[in-house]
Design an enzyme around this catalytic site. Structure first.
Site, PDB file in Angstrom:
ATOM      1  N   HIS A 144       0.856  -1.204   0.000  1.00 52.25           N
ATOM      2  CA  HIS A 144       0.000   0.000   0.000  1.00 52.25           C
ATOM      3  C   HIS A 144       0.883   1.242   0.000  1.00 52.25           C
ATOM      4  O   HIS A 144       1.718   1.387  -0.883  1.00 52.25           O
ATOM      5  CB  HIS A 144      -0.946  -0.093   1.208  1.00 52.25           C
ATOM      6  N   ASP A 186       2.726   5.374  -6.554  1.00 52.31           N
ATOM      7  CA  ASP A 186       3.981   5.251  -5.799  1.00 52.31           C
ATOM      8  C   ASP A 186       5.214   5.128  -6.675  1.00 52.31           C
ATOM      9  O   ASP A 186       6.342   5.202  -6.164  1.00 52.31           O
ATOM     10  CB  ASP A 186       3.885   4.025  -4.873  1.00 52.31           C
ATOM     11  N   HIS A 241      -2.272  -2.272  -9.701  1.00 56.14           N
ATOM     12  CA  HIS A 241      -3.267  -1.630  -8.839  1.00 56.14           C
ATOM     13  C   HIS A 241      -4.536  -2.481  -8.861  1.00 56.14           C
ATOM     14  O   HIS A 241      -4.890  -3.055  -9.869  1.00 56.14           O
ATOM     15  CB  HIS A 241      -3.593  -0.214  -9.355  1.00 56.14           C
TER      16      HIS A 241
HETATM   17  C1  SDX Z   1      -1.478   2.140  -3.327  1.00 57.55           C
HETATM   18  O1  SDX Z   1      -6.222   0.747  -3.416  1.00 57.55           O
HETATM   19  C2  SDX Z   1      -5.723   1.926  -3.612  1.00 57.55           C
HETATM   20  O2  SDX Z   1      -6.370   2.821  -4.095  1.00 57.55           O
HETATM   21  C3  SDX Z   1      -4.300   2.127  -3.146  1.00 57.55           C
HETATM   22  C4  SDX Z   1      -3.633   3.436  -3.505  1.00 57.55           C
HETATM   23  C5  SDX Z   1      -4.265   4.602  -2.798  1.00 57.55           C
HETATM   24  O3  SDX Z   1      -4.172   5.732  -3.303  1.00 57.55           O
HETATM   25  O4  SDX Z   1      -4.763   4.388  -1.651  1.00 57.55           O
HETATM   26  O5  SDX Z   1      -3.700   3.653  -4.917  1.00 57.55           O
HETATM   27  C6  SDX Z   1      -2.159   3.439  -3.082  1.00 57.55           C
HETATM   28  O6  SDX Z   1      -1.467   1.318  -2.454  1.00 57.55           O
HETATM   29  C7  SDX Z   1      -0.889   1.881  -4.679  1.00 57.55           C
HETATM   30  C8  SDX Z   1      -0.304   0.443  -4.808  1.00 57.55           C
HETATM   31  C9  SDX Z   1       1.123   0.481  -4.216  1.00 57.55           C
HETATM   32  N1  SDX Z   1       1.644  -0.928  -4.132  1.00 57.55           N
HETATM   33  C10 SDX Z   1       2.616  -1.326  -4.941  1.00 57.55           C
HETATM   34  O7  SDX Z   1       3.103  -0.668  -5.854  1.00 57.55           O
HETATM   35  C11 SDX Z   1       3.113  -2.740  -4.625  1.00 57.55           C
HETATM   36  C12 SDX Z   1       3.257  -3.531  -5.913  1.00 57.55           C
HETATM   37  N2  SDX Z   1       1.907  -3.811  -6.465  1.00 57.55           N
HETATM   38  C13 SDX Z   1       1.316  -5.068  -6.170  1.00 57.55           C
HETATM   39  O8  SDX Z   1       1.653  -5.672  -4.964  1.00 57.55           O
HETATM   40  C14 SDX Z   1      -0.153  -5.147  -6.584  1.00 57.55           C
HETATM   41  O9  SDX Z   1      -0.233  -4.654  -7.857  1.00 57.55           O
HETATM   42  C15 SDX Z   1      -1.204  -4.478  -5.706  1.00 57.55           C
HETATM   43  C16 SDX Z   1      -1.092  -4.894  -4.298  1.00 57.55           C
HETATM   44  C17 SDX Z   1      -1.099  -2.996  -5.818  1.00 57.55           C
HETATM   45  C18 SDX Z   1      -2.558  -4.916  -6.256  1.00 57.55           C
HETATM   46  O10 SDX Z   1      -2.624  -6.278  -6.096  1.00 57.55           O
HETATM   47  P1  SDX Z   1      -3.927  -7.137  -6.504  1.00 57.55           P
HETATM   48  O11 SDX Z   1      -4.975  -6.261  -7.055  1.00 57.55           O
HETATM   49  O12 SDX Z   1      -4.271  -8.008  -5.348  1.00 57.55           O
HETATM   50  O13 SDX Z   1      -3.435  -7.978  -7.703  1.00 57.55           O
HETATM   51  P2  SDX Z   1      -2.684  -9.353  -7.590  1.00 57.55           P
HETATM   52  O14 SDX Z   1      -1.628  -9.269  -6.533  1.00 57.55           O
HETATM   53  O15 SDX Z   1      -3.690 -10.437  -7.496  1.00 57.55           O
HETATM   54  O16 SDX Z   1      -1.944  -9.391  -9.009  1.00 57.55           O
HETATM   55  C19 SDX Z   1      -2.604  -9.878 -10.165  1.00 57.55           C
HETATM   56  C20 SDX Z   1      -1.477 -10.458 -11.018  1.00 57.55           C
HETATM   57  C21 SDX Z   1      -0.657 -11.507 -10.274  1.00 57.55           C
HETATM   58  O17 SDX Z   1      -0.070 -12.336 -11.252  1.00 57.55           O
HETATM   59  P3  SDX Z   1      -0.697 -13.849 -11.477  1.00 57.55           P
HETATM   60  O18 SDX Z   1      -0.782 -14.498 -10.102  1.00 57.55           O
HETATM   61  O19 SDX Z   1      -2.058 -13.609 -12.090  1.00 57.55           O
HETATM   62  O20 SDX Z   1       0.269 -14.544 -12.406  1.00 57.55           O
HETATM   63  O21 SDX Z   1      -0.545  -9.405 -11.350  1.00 57.55           O
HETATM   64  C22 SDX Z   1       0.699  -9.710 -10.743  1.00 57.55           C
HETATM   65  C23 SDX Z   1       0.459 -10.727  -9.655  1.00 57.55           C
HETATM   66  O22 SDX Z   1       1.622 -11.506  -9.425  1.00 57.55           O
HETATM   67  N3  SDX Z   1       1.209  -8.459 -10.178  1.00 57.55           N
HETATM   68  C24 SDX Z   1       2.473  -8.084 -10.196  1.00 57.55           C
HETATM   69  C25 SDX Z   1       2.498  -6.823  -9.588  1.00 57.55           C
HETATM   70  N4  SDX Z   1       1.261  -6.482  -9.219  1.00 57.55           N
HETATM   71  C26 SDX Z   1       0.461  -7.506  -9.579  1.00 57.55           C
HETATM   72  N5  SDX Z   1       3.569  -8.695 -10.679  1.00 57.55           N
HETATM   73  C27 SDX Z   1       4.724  -8.007 -10.519  1.00 57.55           C
HETATM   74  N6  SDX Z   1       4.837  -6.790  -9.965  1.00 57.55           N
HETATM   75  C28 SDX Z   1       3.740  -6.178  -9.472  1.00 57.55           C
HETATM   76  N7  SDX Z   1       3.852  -4.989  -8.924  1.00 57.55           N
END
Ligand code: SDX
Length: 436
Positions: free
Chosen positions: A268, A363, A307
Site C-alpha cells: 500500500h 507510488d 493496482h
Molecule cells: C497504493 O487501493 C488503492 O487505491 C491504493 C492506492 C491509494 O491511493 O490508496 O492507490 C495506493 O497502495 C498503490 C499500490 C502500491 N503498491 C505497490 O506498488 C506494490 C506492488 N503492487 C502489487 O503488490 C499489486 O499490484 C497491488 C497490491 C497494488 C494490487 O494487487 P492485486 O490487485 O491483489 O493484484 P494481484 O496481486 O492479485 O496481481 C494480479 C497479477 C498476479 O499475477 P498472477 O498471479 O495472475 O500470475 O498481477 C501480478 C500478480 O503476481 N502483479 C504483479 C504486480 N502487481 C500484480 N507482478 C509483478 N509486480 C507487481 N507490482
C-alpha cells in the site's frame, strides 16, 4: 416481477428467488433467504479481500479503473492539481464543494491555528530510538493525541468532530517534521503560520539557524500538488481500515493511527519507499532486463506497478511525472528518473505486464521526487499519510452520517473442526501440524 431485478434459481431445491437490483448491484443480505433447510443460516457472498464487494455508498471519490479516471466530488484530479491548493481540495473532500474565497480564507486560518503540538508530545517523541522508523513514530504519536483530546470520542457531535478534523489536518505535518528532527537530534522547529501549508512543513523539516525559513516556491507548489494527488482514493486498504475502526465509534485519532498502520504496508503506501530500494538494487539501466525476468518468475514484485482498481495508467502517476520535471529544474537531474522511465518503457512493452494490465501507480514516481526534494526514503510513507488524513477523515465522517452504516462485523465460512470434547493431557497424541 420487477424488471429491475434478477432471478436466482437454486437447483438444490428448485426454488427461485427474485432479487431487487439497486445501482446495478444486489444487496448481499438479499441472498440470506436462499436456504436448503429452514434452520440454515442462509446464503452469503464469499469475497476474500473484497475483490467484488461494495462496503458502502460514497459521494466523495470516483475512480474508473479501466479508463484511468479519478475525480474528487466530481472534479477531475488533473484540474484540481493544476488549479487548486491542497487545503482548498481538503475543504472540497470534507464539505463537498470548492469554497468561495471568504470561506477558504477562514478554513486556512482555522487550520493554521492548530499546527502546534502539545508540549508533552515532544517528550513522548523523545522515547523513540534515533533509528525508529518515522511511520512507527507517526502512528504512535497520532494515537497518543487521543489522550490529549479526550472529548474527541464524542464523534456524533458535529462541532467536536469538526474541531478534531481540523486538528488532525493541521498537526500531521508538525508530527512528521518532529519525527524527522528527532531522528537527527535536531531541535524542533515551531510552525510559522506566515507560510503556506507545505512551505510551513518544509520550514519545520529543514529550518536551521536562519532567522526565517524561505521555501523554494516551485518545490512548495509541487509538494502541494503531490498532497492533492494523495488526498483520497475511495475504499483503499487504509480507508477501509479507517471506516472499520470508526464504525465502532472509536475517536478519530486512534482511527487515523489504525489507518496509517494499514498504509505503512509495502503493498500500500509503503510502496514508494520500496520503489527507491528497488531502483538502488537494480543499480543501472543495463540491469533492468534481468530484474524484469525475476519479476516475471515471481521472485520479486515490480514495486510501484499494478493496482487493484486501475487497469490503465494511474492518472496520478502521469501528473507526478510532469511534477518530476519541475523539481529537477530546481534540484538538478538524477539518474533515478532515467532508470524509472526505462523500467516503465521495458515493462509496458512486455506481455507479462500487458496481459495483467500492470501500469505505474501513484507510488512509482513519487519517491523519486521526494528524494530529489531532500526527503529521506524512510519518510516517504509519512508524506503519503499527511494528505491522506483528509481522505480518511472525509470517509470517516461520511460513514458516521450514513444511516445504513453500523459497526463493521463481517461473517466467515467456517472450515475448522466439528464439535469435539476435551482430551486429558495424558491421552493426547504428539502435536500435529495445525491444519490451515
Ligand atoms: C497504493 O487501493 C488503492 O487505491 C491504493 C492506492 C491509494 O491511493 O490508496 O492507490 C495506493 O497502495 C498503490 C499500490 C502500491 N503498491 C505497490 O506498488 C506494490 C506492488 N503492487 C502489487 O503488490 C499489486 O499490484 C497491488 C497490491 C497494488 C494490487 O494487487 P492485486 O490487485 O491483489 O493484484 P494481484 O496481486 O492479485 O496481481 C494480479 C497479477 C498476479 O499475477 P498472477 O498471479 O495472475 O500470475 O498481477 C501480478 C500478480 O503476481 N502483479 C504483479 C504486480 N502487481 C500484480 N507482478 C509483478 N509486480 C507487481 N507490482
Amino acid at each position: 416481477m420487477d424488471s429491475n431485478s434478477i432471478t436466482i434459481t437454486d437447483h438444490r431445491t428448485g426454488k427461485q428467488y427474485d432479487i431487487p437490483v439497486e445501482d446495478d448491484n444486489i444487496r448481499a443480505k438479499a441472498l440470506k433467504q436462499i436456504k436448503v433447510h429452514p434452520e440454515d443460516f442462509g446464503m452469503m457472498t464469499y469475497d476474500p479481500a473484497f475483490l467484488n464487494t461494495a462496503s458502502c455508498r460514497s459521494a466523495i471519490t470516483f475512480i474508473d479503473g479501466d479508463k484511468g479516471i479519478l475525480r474528487y466530488r466530481g472534479y477531475p484530479i488533473e484540474e484540481l492539481a493544476e488549479k487548486c491548493t491542497f487545503l482548498e481540495v481538503a475543504h472540497l473532500l470534507l464539505n463537498g464543494e470548492l469554497p468561495p474565497q471568504e470561506d477558504l480564507s477562514a478554513w486556512v486560518t482555522r487550520v493554521k491555528r492548530h499546527t502546534m503540538l502539545h508540549e508533552t508530545t515532544k517528550k513522548f517523541l523523545e522515547g523513540f530510538r534515533y533509528n525508529a522508523h518515522p511511520m512507527g513514530m507517526l502512528i504512535s504519536t497520532v494515537a497518543a493525541l487521543s489522550t490529549v483530546y479526550p472529548d474527541a470520542k464524542h464523534v456524533h457531535d458535529p462541532v467536536i468532530r469538526s474541531r478534531h478534523i481540523v486538528r488532525l489536518i493541521a498537526k500531521m505535518p508538525t508530527i512528521c517534521a518532529y519525527c524527522y528532527r528527532h531522528q537527527f537530534g535536531l531541535p524542533y522547529v515551531y510552525p510559522d503560520n506566515d507560510l503556506s501549508y507545505t512551505a510551513n512543513f518544509m520550514n519545520m523539516m529543514w529550518k536551521m539557524v536562519e532567522p526565517k525559513y524561505v521555501a523554494d516556491p516551485t518545490l512548495a507548489r509541487v509538494l502541494d500538488i503531490l498532497f492533492i494527488l494523495h488526498a483520497d482514493h475511495e475504499q483503499n486498504c487504509s480507508t477501509n481500515t479507517m471506516r472499520c475502526i470508526g464504525s465502532a465509534l472509536a475517536d478519530p485519532y486512534v482511527s487515523v493511527a489504525g489507518a496509517a498502520a494499514a498504509l505503512s504496508g509495502p503493498l500500500h503506501g509503503g510502496a514508494n519507499e520500496e520503489v527507491l530500494k528497488m531502483l538502488d538494487e537494480i543499480g543501472e539501466k543495463t540491469a533492468i532486463p534481468a530484474y524484469i525476468e525475476r519479476v516475471k518468475k515471481g521472485e520479486v514484485k515490480l514495486m510501484g506497478f499494478g493496482h487493484r482498481v486501475y487497469k490503465n495508467y494511474d492518472p496520478r502517476a502521469r501528473i507526478i511525472k510532469w511534477a518530476a520535471d519541475r523539481v529537477f529544474e530546481v534540484t538538478g537531474h538524477n539518474n533515478r528518473i532515467e532508470m524509472a522511465l526505462e523500467l516503465e518503457r521495458i515493462a509496458l512493452s512486455d506481455d507479462y505486464f500487458i496481459e495483467r494490465k500492470l501500469y505505474p501507480n501513484v507510488d512509482f514516481y513519487s519517491g523519486i521526487i521526494y528524494q530529489a526534494m531532500g526527503f529521506r526514503p524512510d519518510i516517504f510513507t509519512v508524506l503519503f499519510a499527511i494528505p491522506r488524513v483528509v481522505g480518511w477523515l472525509a470517509q470517516w465522517q461520511e460513514m458516521l452520517l450514513d444511516p445504513e452504516q453500523k459497526i463493521a462485523r463481517p461473517r466467515q465460512v467456517y472450515t475448522g473442526e466439528g464439535e469435539r470434547h476435551f482430551v486429558p493431557i495424558e491421552e493426547r497424541s504428539p502435536a500435529q501440524t495445525v491444519k490451515a
